[in-house]
Motif scaffolding. Structure first.
Motif, PDB file in Angstrom:
ATOM      1  N   SER A  46       0.831  -1.216   0.000  1.00  0.00           N
ATOM      2  CA  SER A  46       0.000   0.000   0.000  1.00  0.00           C
ATOM      3  C   SER A  46       0.857   1.253   0.000  1.00  0.00           C
ATOM      4  N   ARG A  47       1.907   1.249   0.818  1.00  0.00           N
ATOM      5  CA  ARG A  47       2.819   2.408   0.835  1.00  0.00           C
ATOM      6  C   ARG A  47       3.504   2.568  -0.512  1.00  0.00           C
ATOM      7  N   MET A  48       3.905   1.451  -1.087  1.00  0.00           N
ATOM      8  CA  MET A  48       4.563   1.495  -2.391  1.00  0.00           C
ATOM      9  C   MET A  48       3.594   1.967  -3.476  1.00  0.00           C
ATOM     10  N   ALA A  49       2.310   1.647  -3.319  1.00  0.00           N
ATOM     11  CA  ALA A  49       1.312   2.059  -4.314  1.00  0.00           C
ATOM     12  C   ALA A  49       1.235   3.582  -4.388  1.00  0.00           C
ATOM     13  N   ASP A  50       1.296   4.246  -3.239  1.00  0.00           N
ATOM     14  CA  ASP A  50       1.282   5.710  -3.243  1.00  0.00           C
ATOM     15  C   ASP A  50       2.520   6.254  -3.953  1.00  0.00           C
ATOM     16  N   ALA A  51       3.665   5.641  -3.667  1.00  0.00           N
ATOM     17  CA  ALA A  51       4.899   6.057  -4.335  1.00  0.00           C
ATOM     18  C   ALA A  51       4.809   5.753  -5.833  1.00  0.00           C
ATOM     19  N   HIS A  52       4.165   4.642  -6.170  1.00  0.00           N
ATOM     20  CA  HIS A  52       4.015   4.275  -7.578  1.00  0.00           C
ATOM     21  C   HIS A  52       3.195   5.320  -8.325  1.00  0.00           C
ATOM     22  N   LYS A  53       2.112   5.795  -7.714  1.00  0.00           N
ATOM     23  CA  LYS A  53       1.288   6.828  -8.367  1.00  0.00           C
ATOM     24  C   LYS A  53       2.121   8.065  -8.657  1.00  0.00           C
ATOM     25  N   ALA A  54       2.888   8.488  -7.673  1.00  0.00           N
ATOM     26  CA  ALA A  54       3.728   9.672  -7.864  1.00  0.00           C
ATOM     27  C   ALA A  54       4.766   9.424  -8.955  1.00  0.00           C
ATOM     28  N   GLN A  55       5.394   8.250  -8.938  1.00  0.00           N
ATOM     29  CA  GLN A  55       6.401   7.935  -9.950  1.00  0.00           C
ATOM     30  C   GLN A  55       5.770   7.826 -11.334  1.00  0.00           C
ATOM     31  N   THR A  56       4.578   7.268 -11.412  1.00  0.00           N
ATOM     32  CA  THR A  56       3.907   7.141 -12.709  1.00  0.00           C
ATOM     33  C   THR A  56       3.591   8.512 -13.283  1.00  0.00           C
ATOM     34  N   ARG A  57       3.201   9.443 -12.438  1.00  0.00           N
ATOM     35  CA  ARG A  57       2.958  10.817 -12.917  1.00  0.00           C
ATOM     36  C   ARG A  57       4.243  11.417 -13.485  1.00  0.00           C
ATOM     37  N   ILE A  58       5.350  11.184 -12.803  1.00  0.00           N
ATOM     38  CA  ILE A  58       6.647  11.665 -13.298  1.00  0.00           C
ATOM     39  C   ILE A  58       6.982  10.992 -14.626  1.00  0.00           C
ATOM     40  N   ASP A  59       6.783   9.654 -14.675  1.00  0.00           N
ATOM     41  CA  ASP A  59       7.073   8.905 -15.906  1.00  0.00           C
ATOM     42  C   ASP A  59       6.211   9.385 -17.067  1.00  0.00           C
ATOM     43  N   GLU A  89       7.663   1.222 -21.273  1.00  0.00           N
ATOM     44  CA  GLU A  89       7.954  -0.124 -20.786  1.00  0.00           C
ATOM     45  C   GLU A  89       7.981  -0.155 -19.254  1.00  0.00           C
ATOM     46  N   GLY A  90       8.557   0.864 -18.651  1.00  0.00           N
ATOM     47  CA  GLY A  90       8.575   0.962 -17.191  1.00  0.00           C
ATOM     48  C   GLY A  90       7.179   1.121 -16.611  1.00  0.00           C
ATOM     49  N   ILE A  91       6.361   1.913 -17.273  1.00  0.00           N
ATOM     50  CA  ILE A  91       4.979   2.113 -16.834  1.00  0.00           C
ATOM     51  C   ILE A  91       4.220   0.792 -16.934  1.00  0.00           C
ATOM     52  N   LEU A  92       4.422   0.080 -18.026  1.00  0.00           N
ATOM     53  CA  LEU A  92       3.762  -1.203 -18.256  1.00  0.00           C
ATOM     54  C   LEU A  92       4.114  -2.192 -17.142  1.00  0.00           C
ATOM     55  N   LEU A  94       5.074  -1.875 -14.013  1.00  0.00           N
ATOM     56  CA  LEU A  94       4.552  -1.659 -12.662  1.00  0.00           C
ATOM     57  C   LEU A  94       3.042  -1.478 -12.602  1.00  0.00           C
ATOM     58  N   GLY A  95       2.426  -1.173 -13.728  1.00  0.00           N
ATOM     59  CA  GLY A  95       0.980  -0.927 -13.721  1.00  0.00           C
ATOM     60  C   GLY A  95       0.174  -2.067 -13.147  1.00  0.00           C
ATOM     61  N   LYS A  96       0.395  -3.266 -13.621  1.00  0.00           N
ATOM     62  CA  LYS A  96      -0.374  -4.417 -13.144  1.00  0.00           C
ATOM     63  C   LYS A  96      -0.099  -4.723 -11.683  1.00  0.00           C
ATOM     64  N   THR A  97       1.128  -4.508 -11.255  1.00  0.00           N
ATOM     65  CA  THR A  97       1.484  -4.787  -9.870  1.00  0.00           C
ATOM     66  C   THR A  97       0.617  -3.989  -8.912  1.00  0.00           C
ATOM     67  N   PHE A  98       0.289  -2.770  -9.298  1.00  0.00           N
ATOM     68  CA  PHE A  98      -0.447  -1.893  -8.397  1.00  0.00           C
ATOM     69  C   PHE A  98      -1.901  -1.690  -8.821  1.00  0.00           C
ATOM     70  N   LEU A 103      -3.832   0.795 -17.637  1.00  0.00           N
ATOM     71  CA  LEU A 103      -2.611   1.561 -17.906  1.00  0.00           C
ATOM     72  C   LEU A 103      -1.553   0.651 -18.530  1.00  0.00           C
ATOM     73  N   SER A 104      -1.389  -0.538 -17.967  1.00  0.00           N
ATOM     74  CA  SER A 104      -0.431  -1.506 -18.526  1.00  0.00           C
ATOM     75  C   SER A 104      -0.835  -1.924 -19.933  1.00  0.00           C
ATOM     76  N   GLU A 105      -2.121  -2.116 -20.139  1.00  0.00           N
ATOM     77  CA  GLU A 105      -2.608  -2.504 -21.474  1.00  0.00           C
ATOM     78  C   GLU A 105      -2.282  -1.420 -22.501  1.00  0.00           C
ATOM     79  N   PHE A 106      -2.528  -0.169 -22.152  1.00  0.00           N
ATOM     80  CA  PHE A 106      -2.248   0.922 -23.090  1.00  0.00           C
ATOM     81  C   PHE A 106      -0.753   1.065 -23.348  1.00  0.00           C
ATOM     82  N   ALA A 107       0.051   0.901 -22.301  1.00  0.00           N
ATOM     83  CA  ALA A 107       1.507   0.960 -22.480  1.00  0.00           C
ATOM     84  C   ALA A 107       1.966  -0.182 -23.388  1.00  0.00           C
ATOM     85  N   HIS A 108       1.397  -1.361 -23.191  1.00  0.00           N
ATOM     86  CA  HIS A 108       1.733  -2.503 -24.047  1.00  0.00           C
ATOM     87  C   HIS A 108       1.331  -2.229 -25.497  1.00  0.00           C
TER      88      HIS A 108
END
Length: 170
Positions: A46-59, A89-92, A94-98, A103-108
């Protein structure tokens, strides 16, 4: 003088350390993971998910910038589009993990589309932009899973845009 002596064979039974790590017993009974450990793992994810959202916005910002650079620098466009591919590719990954399956489908789909491009036309560049915009919308609106009806509509419109370009080629 033949001796029918059989070779001596010794069977060594080693402990299954992997089974032990997940709570299994030495006699082969299945393991059970400690519920407290599971809860700690869920909290960590859950903590990583919040960080993932922030990182995905940056990506996504980096993805958009790389695409804009590709649009402005036609001479080096393939290099810029490789950067778009790499970021996507990076977005793809981590998308499914969280829980961001769409998002992963569109990146793919974007990456599959990019693989085929050597010298993209304006229409192909537009399709790339549509994928990037759709990915921004997913993150902006925090659309998780498959996105339901909205996700199906977005997927279908992107598929139609890609199909039109394939039809033009053939």
């Amino acid at each position: 003088m033949s001796t029918d002596k059989k070779p001596h064979v010794e069977i060594i039974r080693r402990p299954n350390r992997l089974r032990e790590k997940v709570g299994g017993s030495a006699d082969g009974k299945p393991g059970r993971i400690d519920p407290a450990s599971l809860e700690r793992a869920h909290i960590h994810v859950s903590r990583m998910a919040d960080a993932h959202k922030a990182q995905t916005r940056i990506d996504l910002t980096d993805l958009h910038d790389a695409f804009n650079t590709a649009m402005a620098d036609a001479e080096n466009r393939p290099a810029h589009l490789r950067r778009v591919f790499k970021i996507s590719e990076g977005i793809l990954a981590l998308g499914k993990t969280f829980g961001y399956d769409l998002l992963s489908e569109f990146a793919h789909n974007l990456n599959s589309f990019l693989v085929e491009l050597e010298n993209p036309s304006q229409a192909q560049l537009t399709v790339i932009a549509l994928h990037i915009d759709a990915m921004h919308a997913i993150v902006r609106d925090d659309i998780r899973g498959d996105g339901g009806e909205l996700g199906r509509a977005l997927s279908q419109s992107l598929a139609i845009a890609r199909a039109k370009l394939v039809a033009r080629k053939g």
